[in-house]
Design a protein around this motif. Structure first.
Motif, mmCIF file in Angstrom:
data_model
loop_
_atom_site.group_PDB
_atom_site.id
_atom_site.type_symbol
_atom_site.label_atom_id
_atom_site.label_comp_id
_atom_site.label_asym_id
_atom_site.label_seq_id
_atom_site.Cartn_x
_atom_site.Cartn_y
_atom_site.Cartn_z
ATOM 1 N N HIS A 1 0.793 -1.226 0.000
ATOM 2 C CA HIS A 1 0.000 0.000 0.000
ATOM 3 C C HIS A 1 0.831 1.285 0.000
ATOM 4 N N GLY A 2 2.146 1.185 0.006
ATOM 5 C CA GLY A 2 2.987 2.375 0.106
ATOM 6 C C GLY A 2 2.798 3.353 -1.037
ATOM 7 N N THR A 3 2.609 2.846 -2.244
ATOM 8 C CA THR A 3 2.481 3.735 -3.405
ATOM 9 C C THR A 3 1.089 4.330 -3.563
ATOM 10 N N SER A 4 0.131 3.848 -2.775
ATOM 11 C CA SER A 4 -1.244 4.350 -2.899
ATOM 12 C C SER A 4 -1.718 5.124 -1.670
ATOM 13 N N ASN A 5 -1.013 4.992 -0.557
ATOM 14 C CA ASN A 5 -1.414 5.673 0.675
ATOM 15 C C ASN A 5 -0.209 6.404 1.260
ATOM 16 N N ILE A 6 -0.268 7.718 1.278
ATOM 17 C CA ILE A 6 0.860 8.527 1.721
ATOM 18 C C ILE A 6 1.190 8.306 3.187
ATOM 19 N N MET A 7 0.195 7.905 3.990
ATOM 20 C CA MET A 7 0.416 7.750 5.420
ATOM 21 C C MET A 7 1.340 6.581 5.752
ATOM 22 N N VAL A 8 1.538 5.645 4.825
ATOM 23 C CA VAL A 8 2.428 4.513 5.085
ATOM 24 C C VAL A 8 3.868 4.999 5.218
ATOM 25 N N TYR A 9 4.351 5.739 4.213
ATOM 26 C CA TYR A 9 5.717 6.259 4.268
ATOM 27 C C TYR A 9 5.876 7.307 5.367
ATOM 28 N N VAL A 10 4.841 8.117 5.570
ATOM 29 C CA VAL A 10 4.886 9.120 6.635
ATOM 30 C C VAL A 10 5.013 8.445 7.996
ATOM 31 N N ALA A 11 4.255 7.377 8.202
ATOM 32 C CA ALA A 11 4.297 6.666 9.483
ATOM 33 C C ALA A 11 5.673 6.057 9.731
ATOM 34 N N ILE A 12 6.278 5.477 8.691
ATOM 35 C CA ILE A 12 7.605 4.874 8.846
ATOM 36 C C ILE A 12 8.628 5.921 9.266
ATOM 37 N N CYS A 13 8.665 7.034 8.537
ATOM 38 C CA CYS A 13 9.649 8.085 8.825
ATOM 39 C C CYS A 13 9.401 8.734 10.178
ATOM 40 N N SER A 14 8.143 8.898 10.542
ATOM 41 C CA SER A 14 7.826 9.545 11.818
ATOM 42 C C SER A 14 8.175 8.644 13.000
ATOM 43 N N LEU A 15 7.865 7.354 12.891
ATOM 44 C CA LEU A 15 8.182 6.429 13.973
ATOM 45 C C LEU A 15 9.688 6.318 14.183
ATOM 46 N N LEU A 16 10.461 6.441 13.109
ATOM 47 C CA LEU A 16 11.914 6.408 13.245
ATOM 48 C C LEU A 16 12.440 7.601 14.033
ATOM 49 N N GLY A 17 11.636 8.661 14.130
ATOM 50 C CA GLY A 17 12.017 9.800 14.951
ATOM 51 C C GLY A 17 12.146 9.444 16.421
ATOM 52 N N SER A 18 11.496 8.325 16.825
ATOM 53 C CA SER A 18 11.615 7.861 18.199
ATOM 54 C C SER A 18 13.036 7.398 18.504
ATOM 55 N N PHE A 19 13.815 7.101 17.461
ATOM 56 C CA PHE A 19 15.208 6.685 17.640
ATOM 57 C C PHE A 19 16.176 7.826 17.335
#
Length: 329
Positions: free
Chosen positions: A184-202
């Motif tokens: 679903h990454g290419t059809s839903n922008i929130m997938v990539y946004v969620a990955i990058c945002s969660l990595l902010g926890s590190f």
């Protein structure tokens, strides 16, 4: 990428922020720091646009965007912007400098409409402004940084609450990267946004931890073995998380509007970083009732802004009456 590295600069500098602000010369340089931060925000705002332009150009040429001049210029802007952020955090309070990053979101939207011909309707523009306003409220009323020693950092890294949170984040990241993103990454922008945002926890707590441990590693006298080990672990976590974020940010720019991605990413990354930092450094204990209510209002505001941005992608709004439409009495 510009936004996330802006957050890295904030966290790394916050470890020594109290010392800088205690110095009279640092206070006198606050106007200069604010000016530098504003300029850096505009430079950072051009990063996503230039990188996406380079990706589109390389796609048409059938070559890798890594060798495209426009994409490289966007990366150069990112570096220049973060150097400016680094200087700004040494000259002005972080609570003033950080909200100025919202200027980059607005500037990026304007630049994208000019260079990329990406159109934001009135609903999307309202959503962008609401997101920025809500993020500023969150940052202003976020838990203030408290002084932490290396020993305290080691104890808090093993705190059951923080360990549980990190394990949940790792589980979510594995699920998103391995299963959700390919489907679903290419059809839903929130997938990539969620990955990058969660990595902010590190990335952000990790960079702040490096600032705390660096004194024991590179200070006078022989380096402490425990401090050196912790420094290397944090450095490795930081490097891996930055590389993964960089990869997925460029993946997102291949398929989605740069101004919409930048606005949503700014909000979600900021919210995740505030939450993770509060858990690790126990900054939530410093929150007053007023700040707690303000942060709740800010969170609701940014959620509304994100919803408006998502709706604007599938909604056509016009102020003109449709042709052939007749008024009925």
């Amino acid at each position: 990428m510009a936004l996330l590295l802006g957050k890295y600069s904030y966290s790394f500098m916050s470890a020594s922020q109290s010392t800088v602000m205690a110095d009279d010369s640092g206070l006198s340089g606050a106007p200069l720091g604010i000016a530098i931060a504003a300029i850096s925000s505009f430079i950072n705002g051009s990063t996503f646009v230039l990188q996406k332009k380079g990706i589109l150009r390389s796609r048409n040429k059938g070559c890798s965007y890594l060798i495209d001049g426009v994409w490289c210029s966007g990366t150069l802007c990112m570096i220049i912007g973060q150097v400016g952020n680094f200087l700004a955090y040494n000259l002005a309070p972080a609570v003033i400098v950080t909200p100025l990053g919202a200027l980059g979101v607005l500037f990026g939207a304007v630049l994208a409409s000019w260079i990329l011909e990406e159109h934001l309707n009135i609903l999307g523009k309202l959503g962008c402004i609401i997101c920025c306003c809500g993020s500023v409220v969150l940052i202003i009323h976020a838990p203030k940084a408290v002084e932490t020693s290396r020993e305290e950092l080691e104890e808090r890294l093993l705190d059951p609450v923080f360990v549980t949170y990190i394990l949940l984040v790792v589980l979510l990241l594995i699920t998103l990267i391995v299963w959700v993103a390919p489907a679903h990454g290419t059809s839903n922008i929130m997938v990539y946004v969620a990955i990058c945002s969660l990595l902010g926890s590190f990335t952000v707590p990790g960079s702040k931890g490096l600032g705390l441990v660096a004194h024991d590693v590179f200070g006078e006298g022989p380096p402490n073995s425990r401090a050196l080990a912790l420094f290397l672990v944090l450095l490795g976590v930081l490097a891996v998380s930055i590389l993964i974020q960089f990869f997925f940010i460029n993946k997102a720019l291949e398929y989605f509007s740069s101004n919409i991605f930048e606005a949503i990413y700014y909000v979600t990354f900021t919210s995740t970083v505030i939450f993770a930092s509060a858990l690790l450094f126990k900054e939530w204990t410093e929150l007053t009732v007023t700040d707690s209510l303000a942060m709740l209002c800010g969170l609701v505001t940014v959620c509304v802004g994100v919803i408006l941005l998502r709706i604007s992608q599938e909604t056509v709004i016009t102020w003109k009456e449709k042709e052939g439409q007749k008024k009925t009495d």
